[in-house]
Design a protein around this motif. Structure first.
Motif, short mmCIF file in Angstrom:
data_model
loop_
_atom_site.label_atom_id
_atom_site.label_comp_id
_atom_site.label_asym_id
_atom_site.label_seq_id
_atom_site.Cartn_x
_atom_site.Cartn_y
_atom_site.Cartn_z
N HIS A 17 97.05 55.28 9.28
CA HIS A 17 96.80 54.88 8.05
C HIS A 17 95.48 54.03 7.95
O HIS A 17 95.51 53.16 8.38
N VAL A 18 94.77 54.53 6.89
CA VAL A 18 93.37 53.78 6.67
C VAL A 18 93.75 52.65 5.59
O VAL A 18 94.13 53.00 4.29
N TRP A 19 93.31 51.55 6.08
CA TRP A 19 93.78 50.37 5.10
C TRP A 19 92.35 49.75 5.01
O TRP A 19 92.10 48.77 5.73
N ARG A 20 91.74 49.95 3.70
CA ARG A 20 90.55 48.94 3.53
C ARG A 20 90.65 47.89 2.44
O ARG A 20 89.82 47.37 2.01
N GLY A 21 91.88 47.77 2.18
CA GLY A 21 92.58 46.78 1.08
C GLY A 21 92.26 45.19 1.46
O GLY A 21 92.06 45.09 2.78
N ASP A 22 92.07 44.37 0.51
CA ASP A 22 91.98 42.86 1.00
C ASP A 22 93.25 42.37 0.85
O ASP A 22 93.30 40.98 0.89
N THR A 23 94.77 43.00 0.64
CA THR A 23 95.64 42.59 0.57
C THR A 23 96.46 42.95 1.56
O THR A 23 96.19 43.75 2.61
N ASP A 24 97.73 42.40 2.00
CA ASP A 24 98.71 42.50 3.02
C ASP A 24 98.92 44.08 2.89
O ASP A 24 99.35 44.62 1.80
N PRO A 25 98.77 44.91 3.95
CA PRO A 25 99.24 46.49 4.05
C PRO A 25 100.65 46.52 3.74
O PRO A 25 101.45 45.57 4.42
N PRO A 26 101.15 47.73 3.31
CA PRO A 26 102.41 47.96 3.49
C PRO A 26 103.00 48.36 5.14
O PRO A 26 102.03 48.77 5.97
N PRO A 27 104.10 48.38 4.98
CA PRO A 27 104.76 48.59 6.59
C PRO A 27 104.66 50.03 7.02
O PRO A 27 104.65 50.79 5.99
N LEU A 28 104.53 50.25 8.12
CA LEU A 28 104.30 51.57 8.64
C LEU A 28 105.73 52.18 9.39
O LEU A 28 106.30 51.39 10.12
N PRO A 29 105.85 53.39 9.20
CA PRO A 29 107.00 53.86 10.23
C PRO A 29 106.38 53.99 11.54
O PRO A 29 105.27 53.86 11.98
N GLU A 30 107.38 54.36 12.48
CA GLU A 30 107.28 54.80 14.00
C GLU A 30 106.34 55.70 14.14
O GLU A 30 106.21 56.76 13.06
#
Length: 260
Positions: free
Chosen positions: A232-245
């Motif tokens: 998951h590419v996360w370029r945001g400046d907030t806390d990212p959502p949880p990831l699955p296994e």
């Protein structure tokens, strides 16, 4: 990107994470090394830097004001994701006709009169195609490095018929081995068929492949459902959502190199 490809419908933050101290990405324990990497396009490899007329401007040109009753009438986010549309993917002409039919249906439901439909839909369609794309700064380096390692590189995107033109516009076309767009595949992510179709195009097995994208639904959960590992590419400046296994997270595309 998962929902509609039109950039104005998906405002996102692309700023650098606040702390700048992410742990280095690495594959989950016991995972096979990837010999193919499939990338989402918009929001992952490239973004829009300029747009044509907004929907509100187009509506105003035709004497309509956007209000409560029209709010969201052109935004198809979530309405078409996962949809099969093989009958509309027989040719570019068939697909373009379907795009127009969708706009007509949405406009009609919003109260646009029949005398205005043809001109308004043509104007909206043209405005939706008028935007400039640019690749993220590290995209070219990441794709080049993967190909230097003999990793197969493909793009799998919810996009219109002309994904090849979009890739050429961003300067990434020559760095991609295979291109799959939902318009031509006849189905949109996260439908399982589009991932299987892309694997077949690449000649790769799911367990040897990594999918990289910015949408949890289309680029993480969708690939995982057919056995493809996801990043998951996360370029945001907030806390990212949880990831699955079996999923990892990267702050930029160069971190993908640590996952293969």
């Amino acid at each position: 990107m998962c929902a509609s490809w039109r950039p104005r419908w998906r405002p996102t933050s692309h700023s650098v994470p606040r702390d700048g101290s992410r742990p280095r990405a690495s594959p989950p324990p016991g995972v096979r090394i990837a010999t193919a990497v499939l990338f989402d396009f918009y929001g992952t490899l490239a973004r829009a830097t300029a747009w044509g007329a907004t929907h509100e401007e187009v509506l105003a040109r035709h004497g309509y004001e956007s209000g409560v009753e029209l709010r969201g009438w052109l935004s198809d986010d979530g309405l078409y994701d996962g949809q099969e549309h093989h009958e509309h993917s027989r040719s570019r002409d068939h697909y373009r006709a379907w795009e127009h039919d969708r706009l007509r249906a949405l406009a009609s439901r919003a109260g646009v009169g029949p005398d205005d439909l043809d001109a308004l839909v043509a104007d909206l369609d043209a405005a939706g195609k008028q935007f400039a794309l640019t690749a993220y700064g590290e995209a070219g380096k990441a794709l080049t490095a993967l190909r230097d390692r003999d990793v197969v590189v493909a793009v799998c995107s919810n996009w219109d018929w002309d994904l090849d033109r979009a890739l050429t516009a961003t300067g990434l076309s020559d760095l991609v081995d295979h291109q799959v767009t939902s318009a031509r595949a006849g189905v949109r992510k996260p439908h399982p068929h589009i991932y299987k179709h892309t694997l077949a195009r690449c000649g790769m097995a799911a367990e040897d492949t990594l999918f990289v994208g910015d949408s949890l639904s289309c680029d993480v959960h969708g690939p995982l459902s057919v056995g493809i590992r996801a990043a998951h590419v996360w370029r945001g400046d907030t806390d990212p959502p949880p990831l699955p296994e079996r999923a990892s997270r990267v702050a930029n595309l160069l971190e993908v190199l640590d996952l293969v």
